[in-house]
Motif scaffolding. Structure first.
Motif, PDB file in Angstrom:
ATOM      1  N   THR A   8      30.292  33.113  22.616  1.00 46.09           N
ATOM      2  CA  THR A   8      29.330  33.916  23.369  1.00 46.09           C
ATOM      3  C   THR A   8      30.019  34.893  24.311  1.00 46.09           C
ATOM      4  O   THR A   8      29.458  35.950  24.629  1.00 46.09           O
ATOM      5  CB  THR A   8      28.384  33.009  24.169  1.00 46.09           C
ATOM      6  N   ASP A   9      31.213  34.578  24.772  1.00 49.14           N
ATOM      7  CA  ASP A   9      31.950  35.507  25.636  1.00 49.14           C
ATOM      8  C   ASP A   9      32.386  36.752  24.885  1.00 49.14           C
ATOM      9  O   ASP A   9      32.709  37.769  25.496  1.00 49.14           O
ATOM     10  CB  ASP A   9      33.168  34.801  26.241  1.00 49.14           C
ATOM     11  N   LEU A  49      38.418  37.418  23.287  1.00 46.81           N
ATOM     12  CA  LEU A  49      37.354  36.527  23.705  1.00 46.81           C
ATOM     13  C   LEU A  49      36.737  35.867  22.483  1.00 46.81           C
ATOM     14  O   LEU A  49      36.801  36.414  21.377  1.00 46.81           O
ATOM     15  CB  LEU A  49      36.301  37.299  24.490  1.00 46.81           C
ATOM     16  N   ARG A  80      36.487  30.126  25.695  1.00 48.80           N
ATOM     17  CA  ARG A  80      36.257  31.492  26.175  1.00 48.80           C
ATOM     18  C   ARG A  80      37.225  32.499  25.573  1.00 48.80           C
ATOM     19  O   ARG A  80      36.843  33.593  25.182  1.00 48.80           O
ATOM     20  CB  ARG A  80      36.364  31.553  27.704  1.00 48.80           C
ATOM     21  N   GLU A  81      38.512  32.106  25.498  1.00 51.24           N
ATOM     22  CA  GLU A  81      39.517  33.063  25.048  1.00 51.24           C
ATOM     23  C   GLU A  81      40.571  32.361  24.201  1.00 51.24           C
ATOM     24  O   GLU A  81      40.907  31.198  24.435  1.00 51.24           O
ATOM     25  CB  GLU A  81      40.196  33.756  26.243  1.00 51.24           C
TER      26      GLU A  81
END
Length: 423
Positions: A88-89, A85, A69-70
């Motif tokens: 997809t985030d 990010l 995510r990050e």
């Protein structure tokens, strides 16, 4: 068309799946007797995941790994230098995966055996020679169990046999061993309490010494824990200037991927890092056995393809493990190679087109990774504020930091607009 692939790693197996999808026959020759899920964690970038998804592997990857995510870059005190990010985030149409290298290999291996059949992979076969023929190429393999040699013929031979590639050595017999820069890399993994959301990775410290920490697998039975990968990179000797002779003796081939020694690593970690999100030594001790690798690469080659033979993945462009690009670039090689072989009009023209597409970009990544890749943003901060900072903007502006990180993404082909535009 029949293609011979030397090497059953990530690049070789991705090539086999891509060729099969394109309607091209192939056989993989792997020198180990039985592929096993060895290694530790790696990250696979969204542009490579997009290609693996096109092979129908996304569901299997979700079972095996974690969608990152990050990503946080920090100095050795854990102070944030840059955060963003990922996947997809971040608005991309495919994810980034943090995954155990062996699990990724297992996903590819299972797909090859299911789609191409069990005879598509011949284990215990090591490439020892290759001979051009008017209508193709003949490759000689030594069988590990018997020591006897067997010959296979095909329309093309792909060297996907890693940084110690036999085919590369045959094409460039005077190149010599990989170039070591005096830095060692230690890597391991342990079940560890979930940090933040269980999908975040952090890289703390620059090229002189860094600590990398990210989850690679979630067990539904243990929601409060993740299989967590760690890596420590530190300079231990004066190494080589790229293109020159090493200043320190390079590790012997048998020293690659050997068990690490805690007594060697402990003082480097204890004296260098001050991190509030994890006790690095506790995580290292919890891992039990871990491994060490010399940080090596090779100078970019002026040419990959000769006649009916070419190189792919680490055999073509071994690079420092910064920027999460090693496995990703091998997947991109595989997809490009299959596309060009399917388009023709003949093998040698197709291999030249593949090389023209892939060699310039990967050469640039190799050279950029020697300078730290996107992680160079940490070096900039540590050079200017070696004892930390109170306000990162007073040390390096957002625009300067963004130019380093995003500039690398664009150069390596995984910027948002590049990935979402890929077909």
């Amino acid at each position: 068309m029949q293609v011979l692939i030397a090497g059953g790693g990530i690049g070789g197996l991705a090539t086999a799946l891509s060729l099969h999808q394109a309607g091209i026959g192939c056989t993989v020759f792997e020198q180990v007797r039985e592929p096993r899920e060895l290694g530790v964690g790696i990250n696979t970038l969204p542009h490579a995941i997009k290609e693996l998804a096109a092979l129908g592997l996304l569901e299997a990857l979700d079972r095996a790994g974690i969608r990152t995510r990050e990503l946080i870059y920090a100095n050795r005190f854990g102070q944030t230098v840059w955060r963003e990010l990922r996947g997809t985030d971040a608005g991309l149409d495919t994810p980034q995966f943090s995954i155990h290298r062996g699990k990724l290999l297992g996903v590819l291996l299972a797909a090859v055996r299911e789609r191409l059949g069990p005879d598509a992979i011949r284990t215990g076969h090591r490439l020892v020679a290759a001979t051009e023929r008017p209508d193709g190429i003949a490759a000689t393999f030594e069988q590990r169990d018997t020591g006897t040699t067997v010959e296979a013929t095909g329309d093309a031979l792909i060297g996907a046999d890693g940084i110690h590639s036999t085919l590369r050595a045959l094409l460039y017999p005077n190149e010599g061993p990989p170039v070591w820069n005096g830095t060692m890399l230690w890597r391991g993994a342990a079940d560890w309490p979930t940090w933040i959301d269980g999908r975040t990775m952090i890289i703390a410290g620059g090229m002189g010494a860094k600590f990398v920490y990210y989850p690679i697998h979630a067990d539904p039975a243990q929601p409060d824990k993740r299989l967590t990968n760690w890596a420590v990179m530190a300079r231990v000797a004066e190494g080589a200037t790229p293109g020159s002779s090493p200043g320190a003796s390079p590790p012997r081939r048998e020293d690659w991927n050997r068990p690490g020694v805690l007594a060697d690593l402990e003082p480097l970690v204890r004296d260098r890092f001050r991190l509030d999100f994890v006790d690095p030594l506790a995580l290292i001790r919890a891992s039990g056995e871990f491994y060490e690798y010399p940080l090596c690469d090779r100078d970019p080659l002026p040419r990959w393809s000769f006649g009916h033979a070419t190189l792919l993945g680490d055999a073509a462009h071994p690079m420092y493990p910064v920027g999460s690009n090693g496995a990703s670039q091998a997947v991109l090689d595989a997809r490009a190679l299959a596309r060009h072989l399917a388009a023709g009009p003949d093998v040698q023209t197709a291999l030249a087109a593949y090389e023209a597409e892939r060699r310039p970009m990967t050469a640039e990544i190799v050279l950029n990774n020697r300078k730290g890749g996107p992680e160079r943003v940490i070096d900039v901060l540590e050079a200017r504020a070696p004892e930390g900072f109170t306000d990162v903007e007073h040390v390096a502006s957002h625009a300067e930091r963004e130019a380093i990180v995003r500039g690398y993404a664009t150069m390596a082909g995984f910027a948002k607009e590049q990935i979402n535009a890929r077909r």
